[in-house]
Scaffold this active site. Structure first.
Site, PDB file in Angstrom:
ATOM      1  N   TYR A   1       3.064 -21.225  -2.405  1.00  0.00           N
ATOM      2  CA  TYR A   1       3.942 -20.425  -1.547  1.00  0.00           C
ATOM      3  C   TYR A   1       4.600 -21.332  -0.520  1.00  0.00           C
ATOM      4  O   TYR A   1       3.964 -22.225   0.051  1.00  0.00           O
ATOM      5  CB  TYR A   1       3.134 -19.342  -0.828  1.00  0.00           C
ATOM      6  CG  TYR A   1       3.899 -18.629   0.267  1.00  0.00           C
ATOM      7  CD1 TYR A   1       4.915 -17.727  -0.039  1.00  0.00           C
ATOM      8  CD2 TYR A   1       3.616 -18.867   1.611  1.00  0.00           C
ATOM      9  CE1 TYR A   1       5.639 -17.093   0.963  1.00  0.00           C
ATOM     10  CE2 TYR A   1       4.320 -18.228   2.621  1.00  0.00           C
ATOM     11  CZ  TYR A   1       5.334 -17.345   2.285  1.00  0.00           C
ATOM     12  OH  TYR A   1       6.045 -16.718   3.280  1.00  0.00           O
ATOM     13  N   HIS A   2       5.889 -21.112  -0.295  1.00  0.00           N
ATOM     14  CA  HIS A   2       6.611 -21.749   0.804  1.00  0.00           C
ATOM     15  C   HIS A   2       7.152 -20.660   1.716  1.00  0.00           C
ATOM     16  O   HIS A   2       7.593 -19.602   1.236  1.00  0.00           O
ATOM     17  CB  HIS A   2       7.779 -22.586   0.290  1.00  0.00           C
ATOM     18  CG  HIS A   2       7.380 -23.704  -0.605  1.00  0.00           C
ATOM     19  ND1 HIS A   2       6.522 -24.711  -0.214  1.00  0.00           N
ATOM     20  CD2 HIS A   2       7.720 -23.991  -1.897  1.00  0.00           C
ATOM     21  CE1 HIS A   2       6.361 -25.564  -1.201  1.00  0.00           C
ATOM     22  NE2 HIS A   2       7.074 -25.147  -2.240  1.00  0.00           N
TER      23      HIS A   2
ATOM     24  N   CYS B   1      -2.464 -22.777  -6.154  1.00  0.00           N
ATOM     25  CA  CYS B   1      -2.582 -23.940  -7.046  1.00  0.00           C
ATOM     26  C   CYS B   1      -3.519 -23.662  -8.218  1.00  0.00           C
ATOM     27  O   CYS B   1      -4.084 -24.585  -8.814  1.00  0.00           O
ATOM     28  CB  CYS B   1      -3.024 -25.177  -6.269  1.00  0.00           C
ATOM     29  SG  CYS B   1      -1.884 -25.595  -4.927  1.00  0.00           S
TER      30      CYS B   1
ATOM     31  N   GLN C   1       0.428 -25.659 -10.432  1.00  0.00           N
ATOM     32  CA  GLN C   1       0.458 -24.223 -10.668  1.00  0.00           C
ATOM     33  C   GLN C   1       1.376 -23.535  -9.654  1.00  0.00           C
ATOM     34  O   GLN C   1       2.471 -23.996  -9.392  1.00  0.00           O
ATOM     35  CB  GLN C   1      -0.977 -23.689 -10.620  1.00  0.00           C
ATOM     36  CG  GLN C   1      -1.829 -24.108 -11.818  1.00  0.00           C
ATOM     37  CD  GLN C   1      -1.526 -23.287 -13.064  1.00  0.00           C
ATOM     38  OE1 GLN C   1      -0.951 -22.200 -12.987  1.00  0.00           O
ATOM     39  NE2 GLN C   1      -1.906 -23.817 -14.228  1.00  0.00           N
ATOM     40  N   ILE C   2       0.884 -22.450  -9.081  1.00  0.00           N
ATOM     41  CA  ILE C   2       1.709 -21.650  -8.174  1.00  0.00           C
ATOM     42  C   ILE C   2       1.389 -21.988  -6.720  1.00  0.00           C
ATOM     43  O   ILE C   2       0.240 -22.282  -6.369  1.00  0.00           O
ATOM     44  CB  ILE C   2       1.503 -20.141  -8.438  1.00  0.00           C
ATOM     45  CG1 ILE C   2       2.590 -19.311  -7.743  1.00  0.00           C
ATOM     46  CG2 ILE C   2       0.110 -19.691  -8.012  1.00  0.00           C
ATOM     47  CD1 ILE C   2       2.641 -17.866  -8.222  1.00  0.00           C
TER      48      ILE C   2
ATOM     49  N   GLY D   1       7.637 -32.795  -3.717  1.00  0.00           N
ATOM     50  CA  GLY D   1       6.922 -33.493  -2.662  1.00  0.00           C
ATOM     51  C   GLY D   1       5.708 -32.759  -2.158  1.00  0.00           C
ATOM     52  O   GLY D   1       4.852 -32.345  -2.939  1.00  0.00           O
TER      53      GLY D   1
ATOM     54  N   GLY E   1       4.919 -30.642 -11.471  1.00  0.00           N
ATOM     55  CA  GLY E   1       3.584 -30.377 -11.976  1.00  0.00           C
ATOM     56  C   GLY E   1       2.890 -29.330 -11.126  1.00  0.00           C
ATOM     57  O   GLY E   1       3.390 -28.905 -10.078  1.00  0.00           O
TER      58      GLY E   1
ATOM     59  N   GLY F   1       3.257 -31.467  -5.224  1.00  0.00           N
ATOM     60  CA  GLY F   1       3.673 -31.405  -6.619  1.00  0.00           C
ATOM     61  C   GLY F   1       4.883 -32.294  -6.800  1.00  0.00           C
ATOM     62  O   GLY F   1       5.751 -32.351  -5.923  1.00  0.00           O
TER      63      GLY F   1
ATOM     64  N   ALA G   1      -0.253 -28.836   0.167  1.00  0.00           N
ATOM     65  CA  ALA G   1      -0.148 -28.856  -1.296  1.00  0.00           C
ATOM     66  C   ALA G   1       0.923 -29.854  -1.702  1.00  0.00           C
ATOM     67  O   ALA G   1       1.887 -30.084  -0.964  1.00  0.00           O
ATOM     68  CB  ALA G   1       0.200 -27.466  -1.822  1.00  0.00           C
TER      69      ALA G   1
END
Length: 229
Positions: A75-76, A172, A72-73, A154, A70, A143, A141
Site C-alpha cells: 500500500y502507498h 507483501c 507481492q502486494i 524502489g 518484484g 520492490g 517495503a
C-alpha cells in the site's frame, strides 16, 4: 564517483509516476544521470509481477494497480516517503543484491537518525522494528525492476500514515503482518521532538542522502556485468 541527482516530485498519482519511470528507463542512454525520485502518493494498492490477487482481502474504494516490480502486494498513501531509484547498475558496477543491501542499510540508517531501532529479516525484503512494543512490525517495503541493467521502482518508508489500509491486505504476502510508521515507533529528531507528517520533506531528504551514501560506498565494488536481469 558517479553522481546521483535527487528530484523531489512531491505528491503524484501512482500510475503517472509508474509510467514516467518506465519511460525514463526506456529512453536512457549511456550518459543519462542516475536519479532518485522522492514521491508521496494518494492511496493505492500495487501488486507485483508474481503477486497473488488473493492477498487483497478487502479492496474497498482504494484502486489496485498491477506493476512490473518484484514482490507481492503493498500500500502507498499520504504520509509515506517513497524513493524511486533510477540507476544504471552496470555503470555503477552493482549486483542487484548489493543494490538491495544498500537500500535496506539506508533505511536502517535513516530510522537510527530518528532514534528508531530496525533490522533486516532473512528472506523477507524490507525493514522491521528490532525493539519496543512493536518489535517485528514492518516499517519499510521495497520492490525493484531491472531492465537492461537499469533499475526502477524502489522503497517506501512509513512516516505518519493512516495505517488501516494495511489491514485490507496481506502486506507483501504475509498474513497478519503488523505494519507501523515512524510515529507509531516513537521516532524523534536530534532535539527530542516527535516527528509527524509535517516532517515529510526533511525525512525524505535524510533517506535520499543515506541512499546516496550507501550506493557510493558500494560503487565499483562489483564487476560491471553485475546487473543483467
Amino acid at each position: 564517483m558517479i553522481p546521483i541527482d535527487i528530484v523531489e516530485r512531491g505528491q503524484q498519482d501512482y500510475t503517472a509516476c509508474f509510467d514516467a519511470m518506465q519511460t525514463f528507463t526506456a529512453q536512457r542512454g549511456p550518459d543519462t544521470p542516475d536519479t532518485i525520485w522522492l514521491v508521496e502518493h494518494p492511496p493505492v494498492f500495487t501488486l507485483g509481477l508474481a503477486g497473488d490477487p488473493a492477498h487483497l482481502l478487502a479492496p474497498g474504494n482504494i484502486p489496485l494497480v498491477k506493476v512490473d516490480r518484484g514482490g507481492q502486494i503493498t500500500y502507498h498513501g499520504p504520509g509515506q516517503v517513497v524513493a524511486y531509484l533510477l540507476l544504471d547498475l552496470r555503470r555503477r558496477g552493482l549486483f542487484v543484491k548489493a543494490l538491495v543491501d544498500a537500500i535496506e542499510a539506508a533505511v536502517i540508517d535513516t530510522l537510527a537518525t530518528y532514534n528508531v531501532a530496525s533490522e533486516r529479516k532473512a528472506g523477507a525484503p524490507g525493514i522491521y522494528l528490532s525493539a519496543g512494543p512493536h518489535q517485528g512490525a514492518k516499517i519499510a517495503a521495497l520492490g525493484l525492476k531491472i531492465r537492461n541493467g537499469c533499475s526502477y521502482h524502489g522503497v517506501s518508508l512509513n512516516l505518519a500514515m493512516d495505517l488501516s489500509p494495511f489491514t485490507q491486505i496481506n502486506p507483501c504476502g504475509y498474513a497478519g503482518l503488523e505494519t507501523v510508521d515512524m510515529v507509531t515507533a516513537g521516532a524523534r529528531d536530534a532535539s527530542g521532538r516527535a516527528v509527524d507528517a509535517a516532517d515529510w520533506q526533511r525525512v525524505s531528504h535524510v533517506l535520499a542522502d543515506r541512499l546516496v551514501a550507501q550506493l557510493q560506498h558500494r560503487a565499483n565494488a562489483h564487476p560491471a556485468e553485475a546487473a543483467t536481469a
